[in-house]
Design an enzyme around this catalytic site. Structure first.
Site, short mmCIF file in Angstrom:
data_model
loop_
_atom_site.label_atom_id
_atom_site.label_comp_id
_atom_site.label_asym_id
_atom_site.label_seq_id
_atom_site.Cartn_x
_atom_site.Cartn_y
_atom_site.Cartn_z
CG ASP A 154 59.71 43.35 46.21
OD1 ASP A 154 59.88 44.01 47.25
OD2 ASP A 154 60.52 43.32 45.27
CG HIS A 155 58.88 47.39 45.13
ND1 HIS A 155 59.34 48.57 45.68
CD2 HIS A 155 59.99 46.64 44.87
CE1 HIS A 155 60.66 48.54 45.74
NE2 HIS A 155 61.08 47.38 45.27
CG ASP A 159 58.00 51.46 47.36
OD1 ASP A 159 58.31 52.43 48.09
OD2 ASP A 159 58.59 51.18 46.30
CD GLU A 197 62.23 51.83 49.11
OE1 GLU A 197 62.82 52.68 48.41
OE2 GLU A 197 61.80 50.74 48.66
CG HIS A 252 65.49 48.72 42.70
ND1 HIS A 252 64.99 49.85 43.31
CD2 HIS A 252 65.01 47.68 43.42
CE1 HIS A 252 64.24 49.51 44.34
NE2 HIS A 252 64.25 48.19 44.43
N GLY A 294 70.23 44.04 45.65
CA GLY A 294 71.34 43.22 46.13
C GLY A 294 72.30 42.75 45.05
CG ASN A 329 64.57 42.53 48.27
OD1 ASN A 329 64.56 41.85 49.30
ND2 ASN A 329 63.58 43.35 47.95
CB THR A 337 69.71 42.31 38.29
OG1 THR A 337 68.74 43.35 38.49
CG2 THR A 337 70.38 42.50 36.94
#
Length: 277
Positions: A82-83, A104, A134, A174, A205, A226, A229
């Site tokens: 991711d990223h 990203d 992205e 985010h 998300g 995604n 948190t």
């Protein structure tokens, strides 16, 4: 072995009214919980190693961990970077055995984002794996502001990069600790019109209410959401409860093992939010 690519699990979502959870991993305990949750729900899962995770645990270890967990279940498991910050990071993940990478380049000018994304897409496809990118910029709660995805750029970006999934910015943010995001649905519709067969991705998300997740899964091309948190919040609460229940406990393994069941339940709820009305 149930390792899968991002395309393997997202393509069916374009027609079956579901989306797949991209669950943000920080260590063995949550990765285990997420994999068990996917097996219990009978749904694919995307295990995601983001920059924070990678700063704590080397990529080869994460790749082996994800692949080992995939062997333990019958549902498809995507080992996802991711990223990814640059070509070197993405190439390293490909070499280590990840089955999907996200590059990203969202902070770059459009032409540069396209050029770098296309280069990494070629590497990923040559290795038989998928790539997410992205367009626009998804900001952070109490941090850098978002820049919405321009629907007029989507068709060109998709054509010139040949990405397998596109993360977009339509009001998602985010690190939201409450499910209070408001999405720009007309912008989403315009993006979908510009690239009608491209699976779309929403980062942030945890800021989306469950009812909105249901709507997106059933009625749009958002195929991946995604979620991090809300799962980290579940871990934090489980850790505090465990220590409060036995203040004398000092065994690290016992303490962390106790967080797995609560995280599994939180992950099951997150997964269900993308596949049940």
């Amino acid at each position: 072995m149930t390792l899968a690519t991002l395309s393997d699990v997202l393509t069916p979502c374009l027609t079956d009214g579901t989306a797949v959870a991209g669950l943000v991993v920080l260590g063995w305990e949550d990765a285990t919980a997420f994999t068990r949750a996917a097996e219990a729900e009978g749904r694919p899962v995307i295990l995601q190693a983001g920059p924070g995770c990678r700063a704590h645990t080397p990529l080869p270890v994460l790749a082996t961990m994800f692949r080992t967990l995939a062997e333990s279940v019958s549902v498809p498991v995507v080992a996802h970077l991711d990223h990814g910050e640059d070509i070197a990071t993405c190439a390293r993940a490909i070499d280590c055995g990840f089955t999907s990478v996200m590059y990203d380049g969202s902070a770059l000018p459009l032409d540069e984002n396209i050029a770098r994304t296309a280069e990494i897409a070629a590497l990923a496809h040559a290795a038989g794996i998928s790539i997410e990118a992205e367009l626009g910029y998804v900001g952070y709660a109490a941090g850098k502001a978002s820049q919405g995805t321009d629907p007029a750029q989507v068709a060109r970006f998709a054509k010139e990069t040949r990405v397998d999934a596109l993360a977009i910015s339509i009001g998602n943010v985010h690190l939201m600790t409450e499910a209070s995001a408001t999405l720009d649905m007309p912008r989403l519709a315009a993006i979908q019109t510009a690239a009608p067969t491209l699976p779309l991705v929403l980062h942030g998300g945890s800021g989306l209410p469950f009812e909105l997740r249901h709507l997106l899964a059933r009625g749009t091309n958002v195929a991946k959401v995604n979620i991090g948190t809300e799962l980290r919040q579940a871990f934090g609460q489980a850790l505090r409860d465990t220590l409060a229940a036995d203040p004398a406990q000092f065994d690290r393994i016992a303490i962390l093992r106790a967080t797995i069941p609560p995280m599994e339940q939180a992950a099951r709820a997150a997964i269900r939010s993308l596949c049940q009305p």
